[in-house]
Design a protein around this motif. Structure first.
Motif, PDB file in Angstrom:
ATOM      1  N   VAL A 156       0.865  -1.182   0.000  1.00 38.37           N
ATOM      2  CA  VAL A 156       0.000   0.000   0.000  1.00 38.37           C
ATOM      3  C   VAL A 156       0.899   1.228   0.000  1.00 38.37           C
ATOM      4  O   VAL A 156       1.801   1.347   0.834  1.00 38.37           O
ATOM      5  CB  VAL A 156      -0.927   0.040   1.237  1.00 38.37           C
ATOM      6  CG1 VAL A 156      -1.667   1.358   1.317  1.00 38.37           C
ATOM      7  CG2 VAL A 156      -1.907  -1.098   1.196  1.00 38.37           C
ATOM      8  N   ILE A 157       0.650   2.121  -0.939  1.00 39.39           N
ATOM      9  CA  ILE A 157       1.379   3.391  -1.011  1.00 39.39           C
ATOM     10  C   ILE A 157       0.367   4.493  -0.775  1.00 39.39           C
ATOM     11  O   ILE A 157      -0.619   4.602  -1.508  1.00 39.39           O
ATOM     12  CB  ILE A 157       2.056   3.571  -2.382  1.00 39.39           C
ATOM     13  CG1 ILE A 157       3.018   2.418  -2.648  1.00 39.39           C
ATOM     14  CG2 ILE A 157       2.783   4.910  -2.438  1.00 39.39           C
ATOM     15  CD1 ILE A 157       3.557   2.401  -4.055  1.00 39.39           C
ATOM     16  N   ARG A 158       0.607   5.306   0.244  1.00 41.41           N
ATOM     17  CA  ARG A 158      -0.309   6.410   0.568  1.00 41.41           C
ATOM     18  C   ARG A 158       0.453   7.725   0.535  1.00 41.41           C
ATOM     19  O   ARG A 158       1.578   7.822   1.020  1.00 41.41           O
ATOM     20  CB  ARG A 158      -0.891   6.231   1.968  1.00 41.41           C
ATOM     21  CG  ARG A 158      -1.919   5.184   2.067  1.00 41.41           C
ATOM     22  CD  ARG A 158      -2.542   5.216   3.440  1.00 41.41           C
ATOM     23  NE  ARG A 158      -3.498   4.136   3.549  1.00 41.41           N
ATOM     24  CZ  ARG A 158      -3.769   3.504   4.650  1.00 41.41           C
ATOM     25  NH1 ARG A 158      -3.160   3.827   5.768  1.00 41.41           N
ATOM     26  NH2 ARG A 158      -4.653   2.530   4.668  1.00 41.41           N
ATOM     27  N   TYR A 159      -0.228   8.721  -0.011  1.00 38.81           N
ATOM     28  CA  TYR A 159       0.308  10.081  -0.011  1.00 38.81           C
ATOM     29  C   TYR A 159      -0.820  11.001   0.446  1.00 38.81           C
ATOM     30  O   TYR A 159      -1.743  11.294  -0.313  1.00 38.81           O
ATOM     31  CB  TYR A 159       0.801  10.460  -1.406  1.00 38.81           C
ATOM     32  CG  TYR A 159       1.302  11.880  -1.518  1.00 38.81           C
ATOM     33  CD1 TYR A 159       2.447  12.277  -0.854  1.00 38.81           C
ATOM     34  CD2 TYR A 159       0.614  12.821  -2.266  1.00 38.81           C
ATOM     35  CE1 TYR A 159       2.909  13.567  -0.939  1.00 38.81           C
ATOM     36  CE2 TYR A 159       1.072  14.109  -2.365  1.00 38.81           C
ATOM     37  CZ  TYR A 159       2.214  14.486  -1.699  1.00 38.81           C
ATOM     38  OH  TYR A 159       2.665  15.770  -1.785  1.00 38.81           O
ATOM     39  N   VAL A 160      -0.765  11.402   1.707  1.00 46.64           N
ATOM     40  CA  VAL A 160      -1.812  12.239   2.288  1.00 46.64           C
ATOM     41  C   VAL A 160      -1.147  13.368   3.061  1.00 46.64           C
ATOM     42  O   VAL A 160      -0.274  13.132   3.903  1.00 46.64           O
ATOM     43  CB  VAL A 160      -2.722  11.423   3.249  1.00 46.64           C
ATOM     44  CG1 VAL A 160      -3.778  12.313   3.872  1.00 46.64           C
ATOM     45  CG2 VAL A 160      -3.357  10.262   2.526  1.00 46.64           C
ATOM     46  N   LYS A 161      -1.575  14.588   2.778  1.00 49.20           N
ATOM     47  CA  LYS A 161      -1.074  15.786   3.458  1.00 49.20           C
ATOM     48  C   LYS A 161       0.446  15.812   3.526  1.00 49.20           C
ATOM     49  O   LYS A 161       1.044  15.933   4.581  1.00 49.20           O
ATOM     50  CB  LYS A 161      -1.675  15.897   4.861  1.00 49.20           C
ATOM     51  CG  LYS A 161      -3.130  16.272   4.855  1.00 49.20           C
ATOM     52  CD  LYS A 161      -3.588  16.662   6.229  1.00 49.20           C
ATOM     53  CE  LYS A 161      -5.007  17.179   6.153  1.00 49.20           C
ATOM     54  NZ  LYS A 161      -5.476  17.635   7.445  1.00 49.20           N
ATOM     55  N   ARG A 162       1.080  15.683   2.368  1.00 50.33           N
ATOM     56  CA  ARG A 162       2.525  15.746   2.211  1.00 50.33           C
ATOM     57  C   ARG A 162       3.261  14.701   3.040  1.00 50.33           C
ATOM     58  O   ARG A 162       4.373  14.912   3.483  1.00 50.33           O
ATOM     59  CB  ARG A 162       3.055  17.146   2.515  1.00 50.33           C
ATOM     60  CG  ARG A 162       2.720  18.109   1.384  1.00 50.33           C
ATOM     61  CD  ARG A 162       3.427  19.394   1.525  1.00 50.33           C
ATOM     62  NE  ARG A 162       2.576  20.304   2.258  1.00 50.33           N
ATOM     63  CZ  ARG A 162       3.004  21.093   3.216  1.00 50.33           C
ATOM     64  NH1 ARG A 162       4.255  21.123   3.545  1.00 50.33           N
ATOM     65  NH2 ARG A 162       2.187  21.876   3.843  1.00 50.33           N
ATOM     66  N   ARG A 163       2.657  13.550   3.254  1.00 49.09           N
ATOM     67  CA  ARG A 163       3.290  12.442   3.965  1.00 49.09           C
ATOM     68  C   ARG A 163       3.170  11.200   3.096  1.00 49.09           C
ATOM     69  O   ARG A 163       2.076  10.797   2.723  1.00 49.09           O
ATOM     70  CB  ARG A 163       2.634  12.224   5.316  1.00 49.09           C
ATOM     71  CG  ARG A 163       3.247  11.110   6.112  1.00 49.09           C
ATOM     72  CD  ARG A 163       2.590  10.970   7.484  1.00 49.09           C
ATOM     73  NE  ARG A 163       3.588  10.590   8.448  1.00 49.09           N
ATOM     74  CZ  ARG A 163       4.277  11.414   9.222  1.00 49.09           C
ATOM     75  NH1 ARG A 163       4.068  12.697   9.135  1.00 49.09           N
ATOM     76  NH2 ARG A 163       5.161  10.962  10.068  1.00 49.09           N
ATOM     77  N   LEU A 164       4.311  10.585   2.766  1.00 53.97           N
ATOM     78  CA  LEU A 164       4.345   9.378   1.949  1.00 53.97           C
ATOM     79  C   LEU A 164       4.607   8.186   2.855  1.00 53.97           C
ATOM     80  O   LEU A 164       5.606   8.144   3.561  1.00 53.97           O
ATOM     81  CB  LEU A 164       5.446   9.478   0.894  1.00 53.97           C
ATOM     82  CG  LEU A 164       5.601   8.282  -0.036  1.00 53.97           C
ATOM     83  CD1 LEU A 164       4.398   8.182  -0.959  1.00 53.97           C
ATOM     84  CD2 LEU A 164       6.873   8.385  -0.830  1.00 53.97           C
ATOM     85  N   THR A 165       3.690   7.211   2.836  1.00 52.93           N
ATOM     86  CA  THR A 165       3.856   6.008   3.637  1.00 52.93           C
ATOM     87  C   THR A 165       3.718   4.791   2.741  1.00 52.93           C
ATOM     88  O   THR A 165       2.907   4.783   1.807  1.00 52.93           O
ATOM     89  CB  THR A 165       2.815   5.916   4.770  1.00 52.93           C
ATOM     90  OG1 THR A 165       1.517   5.991   4.207  1.00 52.93           O
ATOM     91  CG2 THR A 165       2.999   7.011   5.787  1.00 52.93           C
ATOM     92  N   VAL A 166       4.514   3.787   3.018  1.00 52.77           N
ATOM     93  CA  VAL A 166       4.443   2.519   2.309  1.00 52.77           C
ATOM     94  C   VAL A 166       4.251   1.434   3.360  1.00 52.77           C
ATOM     95  O   VAL A 166       5.031   1.332   4.309  1.00 52.77           O
ATOM     96  CB  VAL A 166       5.716   2.258   1.477  1.00 52.77           C
ATOM     97  CG1 VAL A 166       5.651   0.907   0.802  1.00 52.77           C
ATOM     98  CG2 VAL A 166       5.922   3.357   0.442  1.00 52.77           C
ATOM     99  N   LEU A 167       3.205   0.639   3.188  1.00 45.02           N
ATOM    100  CA  LEU A 167       2.885  -0.461   4.091  1.00 45.02           C
ATOM    101  C   LEU A 167       2.956  -1.762   3.312  1.00 45.02           C
ATOM    102  O   LEU A 167       2.596  -1.801   2.138  1.00 45.02           O
ATOM    103  CB  LEU A 167       1.489  -0.282   4.685  1.00 45.02           C
ATOM    104  CG  LEU A 167       1.238   1.038   5.427  1.00 45.02           C
ATOM    105  CD1 LEU A 167      -0.244   1.247   5.660  1.00 45.02           C
ATOM    106  CD2 LEU A 167       1.975   1.035   6.741  1.00 45.02           C
ATOM    107  N   ILE A 168       3.391  -2.833   3.974  1.00 41.87           N
ATOM    108  CA  ILE A 168       3.508  -4.125   3.300  1.00 41.87           C
ATOM    109  C   ILE A 168       2.830  -5.215   4.121  1.00 41.87           C
ATOM    110  O   ILE A 168       2.724  -5.117   5.343  1.00 41.87           O
ATOM    111  CB  ILE A 168       4.989  -4.501   3.043  1.00 41.87           C
ATOM    112  CG1 ILE A 168       5.776  -4.531   4.355  1.00 41.87           C
ATOM    113  CG2 ILE A 168       5.618  -3.574   2.047  1.00 41.87           C
ATOM    114  CD1 ILE A 168       7.185  -5.052   4.212  1.00 41.87           C
ATOM    115  N   ASP A 169       2.372  -6.235   3.422  1.00 41.77           N
ATOM    116  CA  ASP A 169       1.860  -7.448   4.047  1.00 41.77           C
ATOM    117  C   ASP A 169       2.500  -8.612   3.298  1.00 41.77           C
ATOM    118  O   ASP A 169       2.017  -9.010   2.242  1.00 41.77           O
ATOM    119  CB  ASP A 169       0.338  -7.520   3.971  1.00 41.77           C
ATOM    120  CG  ASP A 169      -0.205  -8.829   4.508  1.00 41.77           C
ATOM    121  OD1 ASP A 169       0.487  -9.472   5.320  1.00 41.77           O
ATOM    122  OD2 ASP A 169      -1.308  -9.224   4.099  1.00 41.77           O
TER     123      ASP A 169
END
Length: 146
Positions: free
Chosen positions: A12-25
């Motif tokens: 999962v790649i998220r870009y919300v309010k100038r924050r980039l997060t990558v989550l994995i399963d």
């Protein structure tokens, strides 16, 4: 970590309010683990998101089963709206990106003088050595007894 598993792996790649997060399963337990979290990422608007599952080696290819994209509506202040419109290149606050070096200071007058001076000395030295070698060669070629 994702090779030869009997279950699917998710990213999962998220870009919300100038924050980039990558989550994995990767365990197949439907539990997300943080992979990366980078605050202060500024991405320009009007670009497209693309993926590729080709890694260059056919023995190590990946299948992209699905791709879901969502555009979130986030409340912004007029200042944030203006700041986000002015982004033309991807930028991360407090992080230097490759190829985005700061311009170097111009050389001082003394450094420039020393570079020119030693370059001229080296050129004169090379010319003198060349003349000496040429004269020795000419002298050797005249001493032939026929």
């Amino acid at each position: 970590m994702v090779r030869n598993l009997n279950h699917d792996t998710f990213l999962v790649i998220r870009y919300v309010k100038r924050r980039l997060t990558v989550l994995i399963d990767i365990d197949g337990k439907h539990e997300w683990r943080d992979c990366i979290d980078v605050p202060g990422v500024r991405l320009p608007r009007g670009y497209y998101f693309g993926t590729s599952s080709v890694t260059g080696d056919l023995s190590d290819n990946h299948d992209i089963i699905s791709l879901k994209l969502y555009q979130l509506t986030v409340e912004r202040t007029p200042e944030e709206e203006k700041r986000d419109r002015e982004v033309y290149l991807p930028l991360v606050d407090n992080l230097k990106l490759p190829g985005m070096e700061t311009p170097r200071e111009p050389m001082s007058g003394l450094a420039l003088f020393l570079i020119v001076f030693f370059s001229l000395v080296a050129i004169v030295f090379a010319i003198v050595i060349g003349v000496i070698v040429y004269n020795k060669w000419q002298e050797q070629s005249r001493k032939h007894f026929y």
